[in-house]
Design an enzyme around this catalytic site. Sequence first.
Site, PDB file in Angstrom:
ATOM      1  N   TYR A  33       0.822  -1.206   0.000  1.00 53.59           N
ATOM      2  CA  TYR A  33       0.000   0.000   0.000  1.00 53.59           C
ATOM      3  C   TYR A  33       0.853   1.252   0.000  1.00 53.59           C
ATOM      4  CZ  TYR A  33       0.810   0.937   5.026  1.00 53.59           C
ATOM      5  OH  TYR A  33       1.375   1.243   6.237  1.00 53.59           O
ATOM      6  N   ARG A  52       8.124   4.094  -4.804  1.00 53.03           N
ATOM      7  CA  ARG A  52       8.225   3.090  -3.739  1.00 53.03           C
ATOM      8  C   ARG A  52       7.213   1.970  -3.971  1.00 53.03           C
ATOM      9  NH1 ARG A  52       7.602   5.038   2.285  1.00 53.03           N
ATOM     10  NH2 ARG A  52       5.443   5.252   1.597  1.00 53.03           N
ATOM     11  N   LYS A 148       6.423  -2.075   1.770  1.00 57.70           N
ATOM     12  CA  LYS A 148       5.270  -1.490   2.485  1.00 57.70           C
ATOM     13  C   LYS A 148       4.061  -2.415   2.354  1.00 57.70           C
ATOM     14  CE  LYS A 148       3.202   3.088   3.187  1.00 57.70           C
ATOM     15  NZ  LYS A 148       3.305   3.115   4.637  1.00 57.70           N
TER      16      LYS A 148
HETATM   17  N1  PDD Z   1       2.826   4.984   7.248  1.00 61.23           N
HETATM   18  N2  PDD Z   1       7.497   3.730   8.813  1.00 61.23           N
HETATM   19  C1  PDD Z   1       6.362   3.011   8.796  1.00 61.23           C
HETATM   20  C2  PDD Z   1       6.358   1.690   9.475  1.00 61.23           C
HETATM   21  C3  PDD Z   1       5.219   3.516   8.147  1.00 61.23           C
HETATM   22  O1  PDD Z   1       4.092   2.784   8.137  1.00 61.23           O
HETATM   23  C4  PDD Z   1       5.269   4.793   7.530  1.00 61.23           C
HETATM   24  C5  PDD Z   1       4.094   5.384   6.809  1.00 61.23           C
HETATM   25  C6  PDD Z   1       6.480   5.509   7.586  1.00 61.23           C
HETATM   26  C7  PDD Z   1       6.634   6.860   6.933  1.00 61.23           C
HETATM   27  O2  PDD Z   1       6.641   6.748   5.533  1.00 61.23           O
HETATM   28  P1  PDD Z   1       6.141   7.932   4.610  1.00 61.23           P
HETATM   29  O3  PDD Z   1       6.923   9.152   4.974  1.00 61.23           O
HETATM   30  O4  PDD Z   1       6.465   7.480   3.238  1.00 61.23           O
HETATM   31  O5  PDD Z   1       4.688   8.098   4.885  1.00 61.23           O
HETATM   32  C8  PDD Z   1       7.571   4.949   8.220  1.00 61.23           C
HETATM   33  C9  PDD Z   1       1.631   5.466   6.578  1.00 61.23           C
HETATM   34  C10 PDD Z   1       1.469   6.949   6.678  1.00 61.23           C
HETATM   35  C11 PDD Z   1       0.429   4.679   7.098  1.00 61.23           C
HETATM   36  O6  PDD Z   1       0.612   3.490   7.307  1.00 61.23           O
HETATM   37  O7  PDD Z   1      -0.667   5.232   7.245  1.00 61.23           O
END
Ligand code: PDD
Length: 285
Positions: A33, A52, A148
């Site tokens: 996701y 990503r 992710k």
């Molecule tokens: N989460 N680390 C984890 C484990 C995450 O799930 C996320 C993002 C990040 C930060 O990544 P980014 O800057 O690309 O959002 C780091 C999203 C926001 C979520 O699960 O809702």
Amino acid sequence: MSRTVYVNEEYLPEEDAKISIFDRGFLFADGVYEVTSVLDGKLIDFDGHAKRLARSLNELDMQEPCTEEELLEIHRQLIARNDLNEGLIYLQVTRGAADRDFVYPSADTKPTLVLFTQAKQIAISAAADSGIKVISIPDERWGRRDIKTVQLLYPSMGKMMAKAAGADDAWMVEDGFVTEGTSNNAYIVTHDGTIVTRHLSTEILHGITRAAVLNMANEAQMKLEERPFTIKEAQHAAEAFITSASSFVMPIVSIDGAAVGTGAPGPIAKRLREIYLEESRKAAL
Ligand code: PDD
């Protein structure tokens, strides 16, 4: 009012959107996701999220459901159809629906693609003004956190542990060092003003906000160090903060009950939040 969501080439009212009970996202968490923020009706860091996503799919031998240009168009359509000014767009791709089997289905199985919007105020935030509290918990996730995936049960449990302890979120710890937050990357600022965050590896998600914020900090000639740190070092640091698409730069004021710095949001976290908001609004698509 019902949202318009996107499911496999169709824009539908949310109550009419359906996927199969055989979908591998549902049966095996076999899906990835992205969450992209929207400010002023425009996408923040879209390119990073799209790249990503392609990487996550590739790491899992999963098909790309469409091109990056088509993805951008779907995001824009959802913004327009839902009149979204500020909030998030959630995107999920799964390996598709096939009879339950641990072995992947044949490569011609059509991936499932789902997107929906969440209207939310994120630029102006009471939490960013006051700072948030975190607790530490052991990192009990799988070893490929750079992908992710939708396996979010442990991070979800972590948020519940934080809530039960009267905190807002949890930082996960492995071999004595902080990996990241349940849904964000973790940082401290040392007393000489150096921003410290864990280096990239398979142990953490390569945050798109992290990349943008580190770039901006570098351009503003701030000192940076990419290395692991402990909870003890964080508790004694001048500042602490997190970054993510849903929180941008969010100051942390307490870790396991110990106040960080003055116990109020620090100047570097505040400045980075301002710079990030300003620069990403300018570059929004
Ligand atoms: N989460 N680390 C984890 C484990 C995450 O799930 C996320 C993002 C990040 C930060 O990544 P980014 O800057 O690309 O959002 C780091 C999203 C926001 C979520 O699960 O809702």
